[in-house]
Design a protein around this motif. Sequence first.
Motif, PDB file in Angstrom:
ATOM      1  N   GLU A  27       0.816  -1.220   0.000  1.00 18.34           N
ATOM      2  CA  GLU A  27       0.000   0.000   0.000  1.00 18.34           C
ATOM      3  C   GLU A  27       0.845   1.263   0.000  1.00 18.34           C
ATOM      4  N   PRO A  28       1.891   1.383   0.847  1.00 21.59           N
ATOM      5  CA  PRO A  28       2.683   2.627   0.826  1.00 21.59           C
ATOM      6  C   PRO A  28       3.362   2.917  -0.511  1.00 21.59           C
ATOM      7  N   SER A  31       0.897   4.133  -3.250  1.00 21.71           N
ATOM      8  CA  SER A  31       0.274   5.447  -3.069  1.00 21.71           C
ATOM      9  C   SER A  31       1.282   6.600  -3.119  1.00 21.71           C
ATOM     10  N   ASP A  36       6.279  13.241  -3.196  1.00 18.47           N
ATOM     11  CA  ASP A  36       6.958  12.428  -2.181  1.00 18.47           C
ATOM     12  C   ASP A  36       8.389  12.114  -2.616  1.00 18.47           C
ATOM     13  N   SER A  59       8.108  -0.325   4.937  1.00 22.17           N
ATOM     14  CA  SER A  59       6.697  -0.680   5.056  1.00 22.17           C
ATOM     15  C   SER A  59       6.603  -1.857   6.015  1.00 22.17           C
TER      16      SER A  59
END
Length: 116
Positions: A27-28, A31, A36, A59
């Motif tokens: 997920e990290p 996204s 970032d 993560s």
Amino acid sequence: MYQVTFSEQSMQELNRLPKLDQLTIIEPISSLKPSDLAMPREPLGRFHRGEREYYRLRSGEYRFYFEVSGETLHTHYILHKNSLEDFLLRNKLPVSEQQLVEQHSKFWKYLESLTK
């Protein structure tokens, strides 16, 4: 949003985990935004190996090591945070890709042989 691709090593590491854990740890990376990557802050870091720029993303118990190529994040390695391979990459010690995929047992056997 970026497209995320995985190397053979990364896929093998992911496939060892239960499906729910796989979704949680990817997920990290799935996204991440261009902003970032422009200004990396924990849990994201950036480093250089030769001419190449890599990113590291923590993560959970794992670290993703990846490169940016246009709109694609190519994950070269997914390593457990307490592994020898992760230590070597984080400390930028010289190590080949083949060495990274070897099992830990060979390293420990080598250390034991030095004490005999």
